[in-house]
Design a protein around this motif. Structure first.
Motif, PDB file in Angstrom:
ATOM      1  N   LEU A  44       0.805  -1.219   0.000  1.00 33.21           N
ATOM      2  CA  LEU A  44       0.000   0.000   0.000  1.00 33.21           C
ATOM      3  C   LEU A  44       0.842   1.275   0.000  1.00 33.21           C
ATOM      4  CD1 LEU A  44      -2.858  -1.173   2.413  1.00 33.21           C
ATOM      5  CD2 LEU A  44      -2.735  -1.337  -0.085  1.00 33.21           C
ATOM      6  N   SER A  45       2.032   1.171  -0.555  1.00 35.22           N
ATOM      7  CA  SER A  45       2.884   2.330  -0.757  1.00 35.22           C
ATOM      8  C   SER A  45       2.632   2.895  -2.149  1.00 35.22           C
ATOM      9  CB  SER A  45       4.356   1.909  -0.663  1.00 35.22           C
ATOM     10  OG  SER A  45       4.639   0.993  -1.726  1.00 35.22           O
ATOM     11  N   ASP A  48       3.700   0.284  -4.574  1.00 36.66           N
ATOM     12  CA  ASP A  48       2.675  -0.753  -4.714  1.00 36.66           C
ATOM     13  C   ASP A  48       1.595  -0.263  -5.683  1.00 36.66           C
ATOM     14  OD1 ASP A  48       0.976  -2.931  -4.375  1.00 36.66           O
ATOM     15  OD2 ASP A  48       0.589  -2.589  -2.250  1.00 36.66           O
ATOM     16  N   GLY A  49       1.201   1.001  -5.544  1.00 39.67           N
ATOM     17  CA  GLY A  49       0.187   1.575  -6.433  1.00 39.67           C
ATOM     18  C   GLY A  49       0.655   1.594  -7.879  1.00 39.67           C
ATOM     19  N   GLY A  72      -8.323  -4.014  -1.630  1.00 36.68           N
ATOM     20  CA  GLY A  72      -7.442  -3.676  -2.752  1.00 36.68           C
ATOM     21  C   GLY A  72      -6.847  -4.878  -3.459  1.00 36.68           C
ATOM     22  N   ASP A  95       3.683  -6.799  -3.185  1.00 40.78           N
ATOM     23  CA  ASP A  95       4.457  -6.100  -2.154  1.00 40.78           C
ATOM     24  C   ASP A  95       5.716  -6.894  -1.832  1.00 40.78           C
ATOM     25  OD1 ASP A  95       2.750  -8.096  -0.862  1.00 40.78           O
ATOM     26  OD2 ASP A  95       3.430  -7.250   1.050  1.00 40.78           O
ATOM     27  N   THR A 136      -3.292  -8.248  -1.542  1.00 38.51           N
ATOM     28  CA  THR A 136      -2.728  -7.095  -0.823  1.00 38.51           C
ATOM     29  C   THR A 136      -1.952  -7.557   0.420  1.00 38.51           C
ATOM     30  OG1 THR A 136      -4.431  -5.559  -1.594  1.00 38.51           O
ATOM     31  CG2 THR A 136      -3.360  -5.029   0.503  1.00 38.51           C
ATOM     32  N   ASN A 137      -0.762  -6.979   0.600  1.00 41.09           N
ATOM     33  CA  ASN A 137       0.033  -7.132   1.836  1.00 41.09           C
ATOM     34  C   ASN A 137       0.209  -8.576   2.284  1.00 41.09           C
ATOM     35  OD1 ASN A 137       1.545  -6.444   4.106  1.00 41.09           O
ATOM     36  ND2 ASN A 137      -0.277  -6.271   5.389  1.00 41.09           N
ATOM     37  N   VAL A 173      -4.199   1.479   7.453  1.00 46.77           N
ATOM     38  CA  VAL A 173      -4.427   0.722   6.221  1.00 46.77           C
ATOM     39  C   VAL A 173      -5.482   1.456   5.377  1.00 46.77           C
ATOM     40  CG1 VAL A 173      -5.400  -1.417   5.293  1.00 46.77           C
ATOM     41  CG2 VAL A 173      -3.713  -1.510   7.160  1.00 46.77           C
ATOM     42  N   ALA A 176      -3.797   4.434   3.616  1.00 45.08           N
ATOM     43  CA  ALA A 176      -2.797   3.981   2.648  1.00 45.08           C
ATOM     44  C   ALA A 176      -3.471   3.321   1.446  1.00 45.08           C
ATOM     45  CB  ALA A 176      -1.827   2.998   3.315  1.00 45.08           C
ATOM     46  N   LEU A 177      -4.538   2.579   1.718  1.00 45.08           N
ATOM     47  CA  LEU A 177      -5.257   1.888   0.638  1.00 45.08           C
ATOM     48  C   LEU A 177      -5.881   2.891  -0.329  1.00 45.08           C
ATOM     49  CD1 LEU A 177      -6.418  -0.724  -0.594  1.00 45.08           C
ATOM     50  CD2 LEU A 177      -8.300  -0.571   1.056  1.00 45.08           C
ATOM     51  N   THR A 180      -3.211   4.361  -2.485  1.00 44.06           N
ATOM     52  CA  THR A 180      -2.663   3.394  -3.433  1.00 44.06           C
ATOM     53  C   THR A 180      -3.631   3.178  -4.591  1.00 44.06           C
ATOM     54  OG1 THR A 180      -1.448   2.290  -1.675  1.00 44.06           O
ATOM     55  CG2 THR A 180      -1.817   1.025  -3.681  1.00 44.06           C
TER      56      THR A 180
END
Lengths: 420, 420
Positions: A44-45, A48-49, A72, A95, A136-137, A173, A176-177, A180
């Motif tokens: 979710l950085s 990552d996006g 996500g 990720d 995700t993650n 989260v 960040a989500l 992203t």
């Protein structure tokens, strides 16, 4: 009849292209690239996006549909011919660890995408949709818990709890989500837990066994269970010159006895048991003071549930019996049950390796993967390929283009047979 | 004839006063007192200067002469009747560990001073002068090297080197010494290394043996030798879940084998050998990572020089033979030879204990003391008294008034016989 009905091995694998897969791996490796040749692409950085946006753009170019969900997870789908059938799924994660490699996770996503492209290139329809998921993650290095995407899909976590989790900087989260997802094109949002006909995940081994045995394909039988313990031994500090051994309460010597006995307990001529003492702190840590405290951890893993229970249950009483003249506190900090993959999927993976002429071996997974959460939902399996020196979670992590191709080819034959 | 000529035991011991000694110990314990009941009186600190001033004032009140030397050793002398004879010396040190106790060192100085007072009270002349020394910086916790006062007296160190040493704040011994001496009255400065007829030091045991054996007096046979090693084991970090034990280079397991073998090497049914692993660092210290490095120390001590050599020499080859598949580097960081005290002084101490009816036992000293540097200069011995639970270098350190008195009484009889 059955043999006549089955397509020849290579029907679809022949359309899996080594150069294209290698190029896509290299392109993804540029997002979050580190100077030492690895990647830093936290869940979710922004990286990552960008990785999601790139995957979505490749999907759009081939006409595959793309969807997401409340956490996500990214679903890339090639439609099937029977709208009533659930998708055959594959995938892994985009990720990485903070100083991670260019293969862990992303290889499984791109091998799956290569299968979609190969099916498209071959013009082969399937009755089931075939779907590639970027969960995700998976890593859990920025946000805990790990595998939150697959766990939410499988109904094993609560979404509100997960969205409220924070990274070390206090970012949730939820926030960040949103940031992203804003980097990728808008896409339909589906609910968690849709039906799945099967799930097959390709991954680098992250261990040395395939390389050591010179095999190309690991037919993964399941994911081993684990039990983690923390042990605190308390003795008494004393002068190293003046205190006779018989008068000491030496926490280090007590811990040494415990570890030696645990080594004996865990002895395994087949070398399947994993028992690791990764943290072992001795206090106060002065050369001429008898240690008054030791804190150590036990990481015990085995693929067989009965072994995990029997040997795991023996740990605490064994330690307690060896503590005197010190005292000890033992705490079990984590427990996960072994997961057995579906025999039919295991057989399908093995048959594809055999059919394509790749050397192979059955093996459990030593590490956890998203497949662990899928296994209770639908017939599940995994395909391993070797990684150099068994090194992973490291910037020097490497899998050869030939091995990456072989894993994708086996994945293609397996998915095709499950989906057609 | 000899028996008739010797004074009866108790002649001088009968003048040793338990209450006076306890009061002086309590008074000294107020200088640098900590809230937990110990003292913090670093070498050449303001507290050290105040302790010297107090001792000098007590000396002046009894008419004893006081001198110092180039490192600030403090000599309190009761004159003898024969000006040609060298002094019979006793003493110890006034400095303490940062969280030290009220007996370590200062007891030996005050027991010696009590003997001077007892001789004075008894009106007993001696042919030799009897001298109490407070050696500068025995502990070595503020300034290294330790025992600098007695080592300089014995000609084992260079004064300029010592004066240039600094504490962690960068203060030199030279500057700290000048400030400390300014707190006590001006006194004559004598050269190092004057002649000494004998040296007998009283000290708390700093270990549990006398208490365990229920003895009042330790007749100290010498100071054990020591050899210190640092061992660095290098393996390879690996994933705890995926790496079979057979493929690991586990630095922790290699170090464990070494320590187990060293335990066997050092096994001693008489419990005289001291072998301590006080520092044992395991890196990187993550529960699910196979350790790639361990750094540990070995502190080996024994009173017998042949044992110190034989078992000490066996350490490095034994470790090296057990390193595979890891590598190891072994460095010997410190070596001191055992010191045997003078048989005549040992006999004199034992005879005094017997004569006064105290339970006693022969024992080596596990810790280092100023007596170590005096032993090559003149006939030397030591007297130990018990300390509670064997605890020293700790604010809870405690020796009972009765034991303090007993040690001073034995010291008085011993010194009187050596000096008369």
């Amino acid at each position: 009849m059955t043999m006549l009905a089955a397509p020849a091995f290579g029907t679809i694998a022949g359309h899996v292209r080594q150069e294209r897969l290698a190029q896509r791996l290299a392109d993804m490796g540029r997002i979050g690239a580190t100077v030492k040749g690895g990647v830093n692409r936290p869940a979710l950085s922004r990286e990552d996006g960008l990785a999601r946006a790139l995957l979505a753009s490749w999907a759009a170019a081939r006409g595959f549909s793309v969807e997401t969900d409340g956490i996500g997870n990214l679903y890339v789908r090639r439609a099937g011919s029977d709208p009533a059938l659930a998708p055959v799924m594959t995938g892994s994660h985009l990720d990485s660890q903070p100083t991670g490699g260019r293969y862990d996770g992303v290889y499984g996503v791109l091998a799956g995408f290569e299968v979609l492209e190969a099916l498209e290139d071959a013009g082969l329809p399937t009755r089931h949709p075939v779907e590639v998921v970027a969960w995700t993650n998976e890593e859990g290095s920025r946000f805990q818990p790990y595998c939150m995407g697959s766990a939410l899909f499988a109904g094993k976590m609560d979404l509100e709890m997960v969205l409220g989790c924070t990274d070390p900087q206090g970012v949730t989260v939820r926030d960040a989500l949103a940031q992203t997802l804003a980097l990728a094109p808008a896409m339909p949002v589906r609910p968690f837990g849709g039906p799945a006909a099967a799930y097959v995940e390709a991954h680098i081994e992250q261990g040395p066994r395939l390389e050591a045995e010179d095999r190309t394909i690991g037919v993964v039988s399941g994911i081993q269970g684990s039990r983690w313990f923390q042990v605190e031994v308390t003795g008494q500090e004393a002068h190293a010159g003046t205190t006779p051994h018989g008068a000491r309460k030496d926490a280090f010597q007590a811990a040494l006895r415990m570890v030696s006995a645990l080594n004996d307990l865990m002895a395994d001529p087949d070398d399947i048991v994993r028992c690791t003492f990764g943290r072992f702190e001795v206090l106060p840590g002065s050369p001429n003071t008898v240690p008054g405290k030791v804190i150590f951890t036990i990481d015990f893993r085995h693929p067989d549930a009965a072994m995990v229970k029997a040997r795991g249950d023996a740990i605490t009483p064994l330690i307690q019996a060896l503590a005197a003249p010190c005292t000890v506190a033992v705490k079990e900090t984590s427990t996960t049950s072994p997961v057995d993959f579906d025999p039919a999927v295991i057989d399908a993976v093995r048959a594809a390796a055999v059919g394509l002429g790749y050397s192979h071996m059955d093996m459990p997974s030593g590490a956890n993967h998203d497949a662990k959460f899928m296994a209770p939902r639908c017939p599940t399996g995994m395909i391993f390929i070797p990684c150099r020196d068994g090194i992973s979670h490291n910037e020097v992590e490497y899998a050869s283009p030939g091995h990456c191709h072989a894993g994708a080819a086996v994945l293609a034959e397996t998915l095709y047979r499950l989906a057609r």
